[in-house]
Motif scaffolding. Structure first.
Motif, PDB file in Angstrom:
ATOM      1  N   ILE A  54      26.369  -1.827  30.331  1.00  0.00           N
ATOM      2  CA  ILE A  54      26.077  -3.160  29.743  1.00  0.00           C
ATOM      3  C   ILE A  54      25.965  -4.099  30.957  1.00  0.00           C
ATOM      4  O   ILE A  54      25.284  -5.077  31.137  1.00  0.00           O
ATOM      5  CB  ILE A  54      27.142  -3.355  28.767  1.00  0.00           C
ATOM      6  CG1 ILE A  54      27.030  -2.512  27.780  1.00  0.00           C
ATOM      7  CG2 ILE A  54      27.306  -4.877  28.472  1.00  0.00           C
ATOM      8  CD1 ILE A  54      28.211  -2.678  26.679  1.00  0.00           C
ATOM      9  N   THR A  57      22.812  -3.731  33.002  1.00  0.00           N
ATOM     10  CA  THR A  57      21.574  -4.415  32.394  1.00  0.00           C
ATOM     11  C   THR A  57      21.475  -5.825  32.395  1.00  0.00           C
ATOM     12  O   THR A  57      20.523  -6.630  32.263  1.00  0.00           O
ATOM     13  CB  THR A  57      21.571  -3.958  30.890  1.00  0.00           C
ATOM     14  OG1 THR A  57      21.697  -2.391  30.726  1.00  0.00           O
ATOM     15  CG2 THR A  57      20.165  -4.398  30.228  1.00  0.00           C
ATOM     16  N   ASP A 128      27.539  -4.504  18.717  1.00  0.00           N
ATOM     17  CA  ASP A 128      26.084  -4.646  18.547  1.00  0.00           C
ATOM     18  C   ASP A 128      25.437  -6.264  18.548  1.00  0.00           C
ATOM     19  O   ASP A 128      24.416  -6.673  19.193  1.00  0.00           O
ATOM     20  CB  ASP A 128      25.720  -4.214  17.344  1.00  0.00           C
ATOM     21  CG  ASP A 128      24.187  -3.960  16.922  1.00  0.00           C
ATOM     22  OD1 ASP A 128      23.382  -4.350  17.812  1.00  0.00           O
ATOM     23  OD2 ASP A 128      23.862  -3.193  15.944  1.00  0.00           O
ATOM     24  N   LEU A 131      25.838  -8.039  22.098  1.00  0.00           N
ATOM     25  CA  LEU A 131      24.786  -7.646  23.046  1.00  0.00           C
ATOM     26  C   LEU A 131      23.172  -8.141  22.680  1.00  0.00           C
ATOM     27  O   LEU A 131      22.677  -8.609  23.298  1.00  0.00           O
ATOM     28  CB  LEU A 131      24.495  -6.228  22.940  1.00  0.00           C
ATOM     29  CG  LEU A 131      25.794  -5.398  23.621  1.00  0.00           C
ATOM     30  CD1 LEU A 131      25.499  -3.999  23.578  1.00  0.00           C
ATOM     31  CD2 LEU A 131      26.054  -5.781  24.830  1.00  0.00           C
ATOM     32  N   ALA A 132      23.230  -8.298  21.207  1.00  0.00           N
ATOM     33  CA  ALA A 132      21.895  -8.846  20.987  1.00  0.00           C
ATOM     34  C   ALA A 132      21.900 -10.258  21.298  1.00  0.00           C
ATOM     35  O   ALA A 132      20.652 -10.963  21.441  1.00  0.00           O
ATOM     36  CB  ALA A 132      21.527  -8.901  19.518  1.00  0.00           C
ATOM     37  N   ASP A 136      19.160 -10.245  26.841  1.00  0.00           N
ATOM     38  CA  ASP A 136      17.601 -10.276  26.313  1.00  0.00           C
ATOM     39  C   ASP A 136      16.922  -9.067  27.354  1.00  0.00           C
ATOM     40  O   ASP A 136      16.434  -9.664  28.374  1.00  0.00           O
ATOM     41  CB  ASP A 136      16.910 -11.697  26.638  1.00  0.00           C
ATOM     42  CG  ASP A 136      15.589 -11.681  26.082  1.00  0.00           C
ATOM     43  OD1 ASP A 136      15.210 -10.588  25.515  1.00  0.00           O
ATOM     44  OD2 ASP A 136      14.892 -12.756  26.213  1.00  0.00           O
ATOM     45  N   THR A 137      16.847  -8.150  26.600  1.00  0.00           N
ATOM     46  CA  THR A 137      16.271  -6.969  27.531  1.00  0.00           C
ATOM     47  C   THR A 137      14.795  -7.167  27.624  1.00  0.00           C
ATOM     48  O   THR A 137      14.229  -6.408  28.363  1.00  0.00           O
ATOM     49  CB  THR A 137      16.492  -5.621  26.750  1.00  0.00           C
ATOM     50  OG1 THR A 137      15.988  -5.641  25.327  1.00  0.00           O
ATOM     51  CG2 THR A 137      17.715  -5.170  26.570  1.00  0.00           C
ATOM     52  N   SER A 190      17.070  -0.634  25.814  1.00  0.00           N
ATOM     53  CA  SER A 190      17.190  -1.738  24.772  1.00  0.00           C
ATOM     54  C   SER A 190      18.705  -1.923  24.269  1.00  0.00           C
ATOM     55  O   SER A 190      19.321  -0.848  24.933  1.00  0.00           O
ATOM     56  CB  SER A 190      16.264  -1.381  23.498  1.00  0.00           C
ATOM     57  OG  SER A 190      16.879  -0.148  23.066  1.00  0.00           O
ATOM     58  N   VAL A 191      18.969  -2.682  23.407  1.00  0.00           N
ATOM     59  CA  VAL A 191      20.471  -2.750  22.841  1.00  0.00           C
ATOM     60  C   VAL A 191      21.076  -1.214  22.378  1.00  0.00           C
ATOM     61  O   VAL A 191      22.041  -1.040  22.824  1.00  0.00           O
ATOM     62  CB  VAL A 191      20.524  -3.698  21.966  1.00  0.00           C
ATOM     63  CG1 VAL A 191      21.993  -3.676  21.337  1.00  0.00           C
ATOM     64  CG2 VAL A 191      20.486  -5.168  22.451  1.00  0.00           C
ATOM     65  N   LEU A 194      22.168   0.927  25.024  1.00  0.00           N
ATOM     66  CA  LEU A 194      23.768   0.350  25.652  1.00  0.00           C
ATOM     67  C   LEU A 194      24.656   0.551  24.719  1.00  0.00           C
ATOM     68  O   LEU A 194      25.668   1.088  25.217  1.00  0.00           O
ATOM     69  CB  LEU A 194      23.491  -1.253  25.820  1.00  0.00           C
ATOM     70  CG  LEU A 194      22.402  -1.761  26.569  1.00  0.00           C
ATOM     71  CD1 LEU A 194      22.651  -3.229  26.916  1.00  0.00           C
ATOM     72  CD2 LEU A 194      22.469  -1.158  28.151  1.00  0.00           C
TER      73      LEU A 194
END
Length: 411
Positions: A54, A57, A128, A131-132, A136-137, A190-191, A194
């Motif tokens: 995390i 990223t 969840d 992280l979202a 911003d992946t 993506s999330v 992670l």
């Protein structure tokens, strides 16, 4: 002017222990600002596992401004609350943890009721959502396109196949590698990746990911991770900063021993320490042996091998994080404390039992701030090594004002 070797960053797993990494990164950013370092991101190759995935990223997605990316992590970890990571209210704990403990004790009587089968000790749905919101992946592709970062890798472990999988994205044409019990898969990070990488076994639920066209359930990437440094090497790093989440070696001298039978929390904490900490020390020793062997070879023989020397700097806690966690168990929300008492976490300070387990779940500001302060202190104590590793020299012609966190830490 000689080429600057590509520098990799490895951030290992450890749940709440990853706050230490943020302290190290903040100190590196400070040392960098007070040196002649180039302005770009100092880590073109970034790899992480579990909570380290995390943090990794977040850095990669903010690689266009390293100081700002680190500052964002500092802000989050300085103000953490457990409820941002997992359900810490009474209802949430009853639905997961209490039911999980019940299944362990009398599950044989109610196993036929599928709805009574909890998937984990804790419900990490808040993570969840966090992280979202915070990572911003989609920015990663732009960061790579603009040359701010070359590669990102996160790892997870498949419960179905038993394979250790590294999901990576890079601007280079890197062919996926395969080793014993571990593979690499090129993928957009993506999330869900992670969440899978940070799904501590038993504690957080497994996460479904698509691999080779089929769904597999994944858990924490630290499981079966025999070579945590390997992804950065495969992705082109020629020197690597490794930030651990636990002591690499125990200090000389005896520790107080207990003659009591270990409870579930103590056994779980010992198992998690084995998962998160032991592989890194072994991999660092292996790399150092390879470097020593290559140093003994004449240039002609060295040119015939695919191996190359990798300069590694390891920064790991100078204190036992279990002992620090023992002081802060009372910071956890009451329902979580009650749940942990059910598995054997009790007491505080020198009288605490099961502090190792608590050290992975203590997403509370008093604990994370102390770990960050330790990370900064350990890194500043090795300032000369850090400068030499990067090839930086002190900047003498002007003074760089401290960041907000530096000002707070100095108080």
């Amino acid at each position: 002017m000689p080429d600057i070797p590509s520098t990799g960053l490895i951030l290992t797993g450890g749940g709440a222990r990853a706050a230490y990494q943020v302290g190290v990164l903040d100190a590196v950013a400070s040392i960098r600002r007070h040196s002649d370092a180039p302005p770009e991101n100092p880590f073109p190759v970034i790899a992480g596992t579990s909570a380290g995935a995390i943090n990794s990223t977040a850095l990669a997605c903010g690689a266009d401004n390293f100081d700002t990316a680190v500052g964002g992590l500092v802000h989050i970890w300085r103000n953490f609350r457990a409820e941002q990571i997992y359900r810490a209210d009474s209802i949430g704990v009853i639905r997961t943890g209490a039911r999980w403990l019940t299944m362990m004790s009398v599950g044989w009587m109610i196993a036929r009721f599928r709805l009574a089968r909890p998937r984990s000790l804790l419900d990490n749905s808040p993570l969840d959502m966090l992280l979202a919101k915070l990572i911003d992946t989609r920015r990663l592709k732009q960061m790579m396109h603009d040359g701010h970062v070359q590669a990102l890798a996160v790892t997870a472990s498949s419960y179905g196949s038993g394979m250790h999988v590294t999901f990576y994205d890079t601007v280079k044409d890197v062919v996926p590698w395969t080793r014993s019990q571990r593979i690499a898969v090129r993928s957009d990070v993506s999330v869900p990746h992670l969440l899978a990488s940070s799904a501590i076994p038993f504690v957080f639920p497994a996460v479904p990911l698509v691999i080779d066209g089929r769904i597999e359930y994944f858990g924490d990437g630290s499981m079966r991770q025999s070579a945590p440094i390997s992804p950065a090497v495969h992705l082109g790093a020629e020197r690597i900063l490794v930030v651990g989440a636990g002591r690499m070696h125990e200090p000389v001298g005896e520790r107080p021993l207990s003659s009591e039978y270990p409870n579930l929390a103590q056994i779980a904490g010992h198992a998690l320490s084995n998962i998160f900490l032991d592989a890194l020390a072994v991999d660092v020793e292996r790399l150092q042996r390879v470097n020593s062997t290559l140093g003994l070879l004449p240039p002609e023989a060295r040119s015939r091998t695919s191996l190359r020397p990798i300069d590694v700097l390891v920064i790991a806690p100078s204190k036992r994080l279990d002992d620090i966690a023992a002081k802060h168990i009372g910071s956890l929300p009451a329902p979580i404390r009650a749940l942990l008492r059910g598995v054997g976490v009790s007491g505080r300070g020198d009288d605490a039992r099961g502090a190792a387990l608590a050290s992975y779940l203590l997403f509370e500001a008093p604990y994370t701030r102390e770990l960050m302060a330790l990370g900064r202190s350990d890194t500043f104590a090795r300032r000369d090594e850090v400068m030499a590793f990067f090839g930086w020299k002190p900047r003498s012609h002007r003074t760089v004002p401290p960041t907000e966190y530096e000002a707070v830490a100095a108080e």
